[in-house]
Design an enzyme around this catalytic site. Structure first.
Site, PDB file in Angstrom:
ATOM      1  N   PRO A   1      16.312 -59.589 -26.268  1.00  0.00           N
ATOM      2  CA  PRO A   1      15.662 -60.883 -26.104  1.00  0.00           C
ATOM      3  C   PRO A   1      15.762 -61.792 -24.910  1.00  0.00           C
ATOM      4  CG  PRO A   1      17.335 -60.962 -27.764  1.00  0.00           C
ATOM      5  CD  PRO A   1      17.421 -59.677 -27.098  1.00  0.00           C
ATOM      6  N   GLU A   2      15.962 -61.480 -23.707  1.00  0.00           N
ATOM      7  CA  GLU A   2      15.721 -62.466 -22.639  1.00  0.00           C
ATOM      8  C   GLU A   2      14.467 -62.041 -21.891  1.00  0.00           C
ATOM      9  OE1 GLU A   2      19.347 -63.601 -20.528  1.00  0.00           O
ATOM     10  OE2 GLU A   2      20.507 -63.356 -22.352  1.00  0.00           O
TER      11      GLU A   2
ATOM     12  N   LYS B   1       9.970 -65.884 -22.164  1.00  0.00           N
ATOM     13  CA  LYS B   1      10.503 -65.296 -23.391  1.00  0.00           C
ATOM     14  C   LYS B   1       9.453 -65.175 -24.490  1.00  0.00           C
ATOM     15  CE  LYS B   1      14.962 -66.994 -23.042  1.00  0.00           C
ATOM     16  NZ  LYS B   1      16.179 -67.642 -23.571  1.00  0.00           N
TER      17      LYS B   1
ATOM     18  N   ASN C   1      21.301 -66.230 -22.237  1.00  0.00           N
ATOM     19  CA  ASN C   1      22.739 -66.381 -22.090  1.00  0.00           C
ATOM     20  C   ASN C   1      23.374 -65.390 -21.112  1.00  0.00           C
ATOM     21  OD1 ASN C   1      24.928 -67.961 -22.688  1.00  0.00           O
ATOM     22  ND2 ASN C   1      25.616 -66.656 -24.371  1.00  0.00           N
TER      23      ASN C   1
END
Length: 421
Positions: free
Chosen positions: A2-3, A54, A183
């Site tokens: 997910p990034e 995203k 992150n």
DNA sequence: CGTCCACGTCTAC
DNA sequence: TAGACCTGGACGG
């Protein structure tokens, strides 16, 4: 998945797997999903994908039919529909046979074949979402990877926004300005520029130009003759560009790896793991930011680092005892998760040399401990850099980034620490 | 068994 | 600025 890079790789996957595939019938949603229905059905349609930051957009395009009247009679779509996806913490696309449908497939597109194949949106934790007839979420900024110039401009022209009062590491997760950064990327980007994570964002960003002055400078590398290995020419490269440029280039490195990016479960995760220089890397420090997200970094945390003195646990620790063995684990077990609102693990440098060493043990994550090995008499951190340096036969982009740094200061730090045992 | 942790938003006091 | 939203893997007792 997910990034930004993983979302983009996801869109590449869809385009590759679904090229030439004809889909049919309705789009089906799992029972358990709370995301909206996708009211699309069509005798024959195609699927293409694109990404922005995203988000991923699937475009469902009906194929030409001889009898459009018949089609509209049957309630068939004759117009394209866009479905915009966000992946949450665990979303990804798979294209499989029907009996190999992955667990946690929540939205399925069926091919017009026998046996049919299925493009499915898989999302274990269900933090992901989609929107039929969707558009790019309006509050999200331009894509850090594929709308670089407008991304830069959007940041530089809005520096007076109160959003930039926050520490840079937290602003980097603000999708209004950094659509695609997550992150692991924020850790990698700040690490490469040696920017303390909890420094006020505006102080780091002010003075940067809308135009990337670096972009057209060709010689990004400087060749230096290495005296010791006389006949070998060693390429030494400093990180090139300012923070905004690295928000663009670092994610693209992940895309150019061609793997799946961050996906610890997959076979080809090793290359990505070797690429990480800071996030979850042995010897790095970590702190919870003000939103409870773990920030990985090296060296000085910066002036806006959470002091955490108000946290019940920190108080407890300070008051009750000086027992250095009074660890977070212990407290957690004692206090119970209900009485303590939210655990805040603070792992940081302390003043005395002794404590420094004790703390450094705390800092090492369990996962790290497993990996913590001496290689050639040196801490693993150093050996990892060597691995990176020895990379061969890469894409040009990647090769340019291989031979990049002298052993950074933290290696010396780790080395000294290591020897003090 | 239990606790902690994970690539991200969302919305409700 | 907490929580809520979820599943599952790692690790500890």
């Amino acid at each position: 998945m997910p990034e930004g890079p993983e979302l983009h790789l996801g869109s590449l996957y869809v385009n590759k797997m679904c090229a030439g595939v004809v889909f049919t019938g309705p789009v089906r949603k799992s029972e358990v999903s709370k995301s909206p229905d996708v009211p699309f059905t069509c005798e024959a349609y195609r699927i293409t994908a694109s990404s922005r930051g995203k988000e991923v957009k699937l475009r469902l395009t009906p194929m030409k039919s001889d009898d459009s009247k018949q089609r509209s009679k049957a309630g068939q779509a004759d117009q394209t529909m866009d479905v915009v996806f966000r992946f949450g913490m665990s979303g990804y696309f798979r294209f499989t046979s029907e009996d190999e449908l992955p667990k946690h497939s929540h939205l399925c597109f069926y091919s017009k074949e026998t046996p049919c194949r299925v493009l499915s949106f898989v999302d274990t934790r269900r933090f992901g979402s989609w929107q039929a007839n969707g558009t790019w979420q309006p509050d999200r900024g331009p894509c850090i990877m594929f709308e670089y110039e407008s991304f830069r401009k959007n940041v530089v022209t809005h520096l007076s926004d109160r959003a930039f009062d926050r520490p840079i590491c937290e602003v980097l997760l603000n999708q209004k300005y950094f659509n695609g950064i997550g992150n692991y990327l924020r850790a990698e980007i700040l690490f490469r520029l040696n920017i303390p994570p909890f420094v006020p964002a505006r102080s780091v960003l002010e003075g940067l130009e809308s135009e990337d002055l670096c972009e057209n400078e060709k010689p990004l590398k400087t060749e230096i003759k290495d005296e010791k290995t006389s006949d070998r020419v060693k390429t030494v490269k400093e990180e090139t560009g300012d923070l905004l440029r690295l928000c663009h280039t670092v994610p693209l490195e992940v895309v150019n790896q061609g793997g799946k990016g961050y996906d610890p479960k997959k076979e080809d995760y090793s290359e990505f793991k070797a690429w990480l220089q800071c996030y979850y890397v042995d010897g790095m420090k970590s702190l919870r930011d003000h939103n409870g997200r773990t920030m990985w970094f090296n060296g000085d945390p910066g002036p806006m680092a959470p002091k955490d003195l108000k946290s019940p646990k920190a108080k407890q620790r300070a008051k009750k005892t000086e027992d250095h063995d009074y660890t977070d684990k212990k407290k957690g077990a004692k206090g119970g998760s209900k009485s303590t609102p939210k655990k805040k693990v603070v792992k940081q440098e302390t003043k005395t040399a002794k404590k420094e060493i004790e703390k450094s043990e705390e800092m090492v994550s369990p996962q790290k401990k497993r990996d913590q090995l001496l290689v050639g008499g040196r801490p693993a951190v150093q050996s990892q850099l060597q691995v990176q340096r020895s990379g061969v036969g890469e894409l040009p982009d990647r090769a340019a980034n291989e031979e990049k740094r002298e052993a950074p200061l933290y290696c010396v730090y780790v080395f000294i620490l290591w020897n003090s045992f």
